[in-house]
Design a protein around this motif. Sequence first.
Motif, PDB file in Angstrom:
ATOM      1  N   MET A 159      15.850  26.325  28.261  1.00  0.00           N
ATOM      2  CA  MET A 159      14.883  27.390  28.540  1.00  0.00           C
ATOM      3  C   MET A 159      13.466  26.841  28.631  1.00  0.00           C
ATOM      4  N   ASN A 160      13.126  25.895  27.769  1.00  0.00           N
ATOM      5  CA  ASN A 160      11.782  25.306  27.808  1.00  0.00           C
ATOM      6  C   ASN A 160      11.547  24.566  29.123  1.00  0.00           C
ATOM      7  N   GLY A 161      12.577  23.858  29.601  1.00  0.00           N
ATOM      8  CA  GLY A 161      12.455  23.177  30.881  1.00  0.00           C
ATOM      9  C   GLY A 161      12.319  24.159  32.032  1.00  0.00           C
ATOM     10  N   LEU A 162      13.016  25.272  31.958  1.00  0.00           N
ATOM     11  CA  LEU A 162      12.920  26.323  32.978  1.00  0.00           C
ATOM     12  C   LEU A 162      11.493  26.861  33.049  1.00  0.00           C
ATOM     13  N   VAL A 163      10.938  27.190  31.889  1.00  0.00           N
ATOM     14  CA  VAL A 163       9.578  27.738  31.831  1.00  0.00           C
ATOM     15  C   VAL A 163       8.569  26.732  32.381  1.00  0.00           C
ATOM     16  N   ASN A 164       8.726  25.472  31.990  1.00  0.00           N
ATOM     17  CA  ASN A 164       7.833  24.423  32.470  1.00  0.00           C
ATOM     18  C   ASN A 164       7.882  24.322  33.987  1.00  0.00           C
ATOM     19  N   CYS A 165       9.086  24.431  34.544  1.00  0.00           N
ATOM     20  CA  CYS A 165       9.260  24.329  35.988  1.00  0.00           C
ATOM     21  C   CYS A 165       8.526  25.449  36.732  1.00  0.00           C
TER      22      CYS A 165
END
Length: 476
Positions: A461-467
């Motif tokens: 989820m953190n990687g998704l938000v960063n993207c």
Amino acid sequence: MSRTQGRHRLSRRTKIATGGLALAIAVGGIVVATTTGNTGEASADEADPAFYIDILKVKPNQFDPRPVSGAATGTFTVDCGRNENGHFNPDNFIAQPGVRNGAQHLHDYVGNLSANADSNNKSLLRSGTTCRNGDKSAYFWPVVRIDTGEKEKNERAKLPDGDRAQADQEGRSVQVACPDVASKLPDIPDQAMAEVNANLDQLDTQADEANKRIAATQGQGGPNFVQNAILGPLKDRRAAIIDRIAIAIGRFAPKPQGLGGLAPCATKPGKDTGAPTPPPSSTAGGALPGQDENNELPGNDGAIQRPQRVQITFRGSPVGKVVAMPRFLRVLYGDAKVSTNGPANARASWTCTGFENRVTEKYPICPEGSKVKRIHTFPSCWDGKNTDSANHRTHIVYPDRFGRCAAGFKAVPQLQISLTYDIPHDVQVKKQYKVDAFPQEKHNPFSDHDDFANVMSQRIMNGLVNCVNRGKNCRA
């Protein structure tokens, strides 16, 4: 229709009507009407011809808001397949937790491999997934069928009884409930991302280990054993990890404050579905009759059309950054009972490839070379606290037409599921395809709906938000 087809159709309708009578008897007072008018005629067999429209007669009606400066303009697409596993069941653990076959129509599933009526946070977390990046979220929608009047043959049903029994057993055990950290973090600098992700992984791992220890030591050590031997040490370890996350962010941006309150975890009793107790009317309990060996239900028959393409994409916000969704967040799209509940929560879902700026509440008839498509765009304004609500809607709602969330709500990544079907053009013209539905909906295309439960790791989820916050277009 030939005379042979006509005889066959009557035979199928008689079969469905008989199933409806058995249904009323089997549930002892829970009456689901499947017949009206003449005996042997099923009310939910064929879709009303008025439910279809030539897509060329639909005016363009889809216009995205123009992004402002600093908006989250990226996308994150997850490859979870097309339900090659044949995971179908007539359950809905979000809207009707614990009611087996309660949806009365089949759902197509991708992602979580075990989703069923008895699914709970623990069983979802322990399951496998069809998603290539390890996302264990559950994505599910009603199947589309072609019904020509002939006896279309489906693959044999893979009954969900084993998954239900496993989920029921796991749901009876006490489990750890820890505050979600990823959803409380500010925008994370790129330089700190790897360290933050590694620490988020540790938080998830420690919660899993605590659950295993609780299960292994059940009944040992007296009434304070879990608190003293498991939750207390877990709090200390989480506090240290959360502090490391704050320090990592603070090296490149203002250090986040007030995260210490996320360290303590609690225990939840068994049968935690992640939702508040629903109104009595929605929890009939027990089981309604399920699909037969050919994956058909009373009033919902025909050849199941697995989507030719399933696209699961999370988008940002046109007015600013988004925050992480909390793990186990439940989100609904559309309304499966629009004829009963009215149109307030129903959404127009249907279009054709090449005409995505025209969406209709009817079944589209597409030009030659164009394919039938369903587009489900979920609400994306979260109240910042709850993973579910009594009506499964008030905790996460839609932004306004400019993309803005109401006061007190935060923008999270907006899920959009697009389903493309290779339905022959003559079947479209003859109005022989339909979506599974509750009997009273009579295959109304406006009852189309979709369900999502977030079971991503905090790292994913953190990687998704960063993207999406950085305007990237990522695929996982």
